[in-house]
Design a protein around this motif. Structure first.
Motif, PDB file in Angstrom:
ATOM      1  N   ARG A   4      41.471  51.717  34.896  1.00 54.74           N
ATOM      2  CA  ARG A   4      40.440  51.886  35.919  1.00 54.74           C
ATOM      3  C   ARG A   4      39.013  51.771  35.365  1.00 54.74           C
ATOM      4  N   HIS A   5      38.768  52.422  34.243  1.00 53.37           N
ATOM      5  CA  HIS A   5      37.387  52.573  33.780  1.00 53.37           C
ATOM      6  C   HIS A   5      36.963  51.612  32.673  1.00 53.37           C
ATOM      7  N   LYS A   6      37.903  50.984  32.008  1.00 52.48           N
ATOM      8  CA  LYS A   6      37.549  50.097  30.897  1.00 52.48           C
ATOM      9  C   LYS A   6      38.088  48.682  31.096  1.00 52.48           C
TER      10      LYS A   6
ATOM     11  N   PRO B  42      34.609  37.742  38.354  1.00 48.16           N
ATOM     12  CA  PRO B  42      33.874  38.588  39.303  1.00 48.16           C
ATOM     13  C   PRO B  42      34.391  38.496  40.735  1.00 48.16           C
TER      14      PRO B  42
ATOM     15  N   GLY C 259      39.365  47.286  33.881  1.00 47.45           N
ATOM     16  CA  GLY C 259      38.874  46.710  35.134  1.00 47.45           C
ATOM     17  C   GLY C 259      37.495  46.096  35.005  1.00 47.45           C
ATOM     18  N   PRO C 260      36.490  46.867  34.567  1.00 45.20           N
ATOM     19  CA  PRO C 260      35.138  46.302  34.411  1.00 45.20           C
ATOM     20  C   PRO C 260      35.069  45.148  33.406  1.00 45.20           C
ATOM     21  N   ALA C 261      35.840  45.249  32.308  1.00 45.58           N
ATOM     22  CA  ALA C 261      35.817  44.191  31.294  1.00 45.58           C
ATOM     23  C   ALA C 261      36.374  42.887  31.847  1.00 45.58           C
TER      24      ALA C 261
ATOM     25  N   THR D  88      43.264  48.554  40.914  1.00 44.83           N
ATOM     26  CA  THR D  88      42.191  47.905  40.152  1.00 44.83           C
ATOM     27  C   THR D  88      42.200  46.391  40.286  1.00 44.83           C
TER      28      THR D  88
ATOM     29  N   ASP E 119      36.568  42.125  35.122  1.00 44.93           N
ATOM     30  CA  ASP E 119      35.679  41.685  36.204  1.00 44.93           C
ATOM     31  C   ASP E 119      34.528  40.848  35.677  1.00 44.93           C
ATOM     32  N   ALA E 120      34.126  41.093  34.423  1.00 45.97           N
ATOM     33  CA  ALA E 120      33.039  40.320  33.827  1.00 45.97           C
ATOM     34  C   ALA E 120      33.411  38.842  33.715  1.00 45.97           C
TER      35      ALA E 120
END
Length: 255
Positions: A138-140, A150, A142-144, A176, A146-147
């Motif tokens: 969820r916190h690592k 997008p 997912g954002p990585a 996610t 998405d970069a």
């Protein structure tokens, strides 16, 4: 044998596969190719796959071949102190999490060190559990990811490790990522198919070439190796493009 010009070679380390494993691997390969195609094409499934996993511990002291730890002497007693090959029983090291896609490594700047992840919990867990993995997703992760994607059109993949298939982990992945490689068609013991294993091998080889003196030094060298691989975008793309070919080869071999 030496007189005939032969040289000794160590056997490759491979997964031990029982007949049941072989059959399941073939069925899995067929199902995955049917769903995602037999060719790598830009913008299509294989170009959107993100292959992830945890590494084995990357040690400060690299594994040694004991057969090479020899001292030439006429008698053992003549070897003296040179025969004392002291080494740590349990070598310090770092376990990391990361992924690879056609656009590079995930995360691109450095892998996620499990030792750092564990410090976010009290008490600190000794091993990665389902909650840690779910939080990581969820916190690592997912954002990585998405970069790179997008629009949310990536296809997330992890293997059949127990923590990956727990209720908490499955829910985290579902919430996610919009798409994932369906766990139902993934067999166990498929490490030879996915290039993240090649990434671990490259990182370990580069680290083993260095004279590592501490955990901090080890992290720097792992990060340096990671960045070097990530910068070679063509290599990352080639490794991802090789997945359908590896699956077809598996089917042809029947194992």
């Amino acid at each position: 044998m030496k007189r005939n010009g032969c040289k000794p070679y160590h056997k490759y380390r491979t997964q031990k596969l029982l007949d049941n494993h072989k059959w399941k691997r073939v069925q899995s390969a067929k199902a995955i190719l049917k769903k995602y195609g037999k060719e790598y094409r830009e913008g299509r499934s294989w170009a959107r796959l993100v292959n992830t996993d945890f590494s084995a511990k990357i040690k400060i002291t690299p594994s040694r071949n004991s057969k090479n730890d020899v001292v030439w002497a006429l008698l053992r007693g003549a070897g003296g102190d040179t025969l004392n090959g002291a080494q740590e029983k349990f070598s310090l090291g770092e376990m990391i999490w990361g992924g690879i896609c056609s656009k590079g490594l995930v995360p691109s700047h450095r892998p996620i060190f499990v030792s750092e992840l564990a410090k976010e919990y009290e008490p600190q867990p000794k091993t990665v559990d389902s909650k840690m993995y779910a939080d990581l997703i969820r916190h690592k992760a997912g954002p990585a990811i998405d970069a790179f994607y997008p629009n949310g059109d990536c296809i997330f993949q992890d293997d059949n490790a127990t923590i990956h298939r727990s209720r908490l982990s499955l829910k985290a992945v579902e919430e996610t990522f919009e798409n994932r490689l369906d766990p139902k068609i993934q067999a166990s013991k498929m490490a030879d198919i996915y290039p993240i294993e090649n990434v671990w091998s490259i990182v370990k080889t580069k680290v083993d070439e260095k004279n590592i003196t501490s955990l901090a030094h080890l992290k720097r060298e792992i990060t340096s190796a990671w960045k070097e691989i990530d910068q070679d975008k063509e290599l990352c793309k080639k490794m991802m493009a090789s997945i359908p070919k590896r699956l077809e080869s598996l089917i042809k071999k029947g194992k």
